[in-house]
Design an enzyme around this catalytic site. Structure first.
Site, PDB file in Angstrom:
ATOM      1  N   CYS A  14      -4.425   1.197   9.201  1.00 31.92           N
ATOM      2  CA  CYS A  14      -4.028   2.396   8.472  1.00 31.92           C
ATOM      3  C   CYS A  14      -4.312   3.621   9.326  1.00 31.92           C
ATOM      4  CB  CYS A  14      -4.819   2.475   7.160  1.00 31.92           C
ATOM      5  SG  CYS A  14      -4.431   3.903   6.141  1.00 31.92           S
ATOM      6  N   HIS A  63       1.310  -1.097   0.719  1.00 34.34           N
ATOM      7  CA  HIS A  63       0.204  -0.341   1.320  1.00 34.34           C
ATOM      8  C   HIS A  63       0.395   1.162   1.087  1.00 34.34           C
ATOM      9  CE1 HIS A  63      -2.694   0.433   4.764  1.00 34.34           C
ATOM     10  NE2 HIS A  63      -2.073   1.597   4.661  1.00 34.34           N
ATOM     11  N   GLU A  64       1.591   1.669   1.386  1.00 32.33           N
ATOM     12  CA  GLU A  64       1.842   3.109   1.244  1.00 32.33           C
ATOM     13  C   GLU A  64       1.830   3.537  -0.219  1.00 32.33           C
ATOM     14  OE1 GLU A  64       1.460   4.769   3.835  1.00 32.33           O
ATOM     15  OE2 GLU A  64       1.757   3.133   5.257  1.00 32.33           O
ATOM     16  N   HIS A 121      -1.561   4.285  -1.521  1.00 27.29           N
ATOM     17  CA  HIS A 121      -2.056   5.635  -1.201  1.00 27.29           C
ATOM     18  C   HIS A 121      -1.704   6.633  -2.304  1.00 27.29           C
ATOM     19  CE1 HIS A 121      -3.747   5.306   2.798  1.00 27.29           C
ATOM     20  NE2 HIS A 121      -2.689   4.642   3.231  1.00 27.29           N
TER      21      HIS A 121
END
Length: 167
Positions: free
Chosen positions: A91, A133-134, A137
């Site tokens: 990351c 993953h994004e 966030h």
């Protein structure tokens, strides 16, 4: 275009939940371009607006080998997922650290494109992992949150040491 500063773990601003984008504007287009420039410069394959201290539901991704397939996801929603997979993830907000994270093998995402047009995409492999993953966030979650408290503490200490050495 300009590069943006990427927030680094354990910065608490990474924990802020992103709000939906209400309107497509020229300012948003500039942010998208700056996010791509930052992502490419940092050699990433995805970047969430939260990582650059813009707390809006916006993700940019390019998982292509030649870095020629930029994708924009405004207000993305995970609407379906199947299977299980995972890889060692890294990351931009957690530099020089990697760890295995379990993810869905196949996903379907609904979002708006950079022009505000709705679309759905089915993804597997690296794109599916990157999108999950994004999108984490956007809700204040980092890949380190999937790790044990001990591993998370080790990563925190490593990053604090790196930060001290950069000064």
């Amino acid at each position: 275009m300009a590069t943006l500063d990427v927030l680094r773990f354990p910065d608490e601003r990474l924990r802020k939940i992103a709000t939906p984008i209400e309107k497509i504007t020229s300012d948003l287009e500039h942010i998208i371009e700056d996010m791509f420039e930052t992502m490419y410069l940092e050699e990433g394959i995805g970047l969430a607006a939260t990582q650059v201290n813009i707390h809006k539901r916006l993700v940019v991704v390019d998982t292509s080998e030649n870095r020629d397939q930029p994708m924009v996801f405004i207000n993305p929603e995970l609407i379906e997922k199947r299977g299980e997979t995972g890889i060692e993830e890294g990351c931009l907000s957690v530099p020089e650290c990697r760890a295995f994270v379990p993810r869905a093998e196949w996903i379907k995402v609904r979002a708006l494109d950079r022009h505000g047009e709705p679309f759905e995409i089915e993804a597997d492999g690296l794109l599916a992992i990157c999108l999950q993953h994004e999108m984490d966030h956007l809700v204040g979650k980092l890949f380190v949150d999937y790790l044990s408290p001990l591993k998370r503490q080790r990563i925190r200490q490593k990053l604090e040491k790196l930060a001290r050495n950069e000064r």
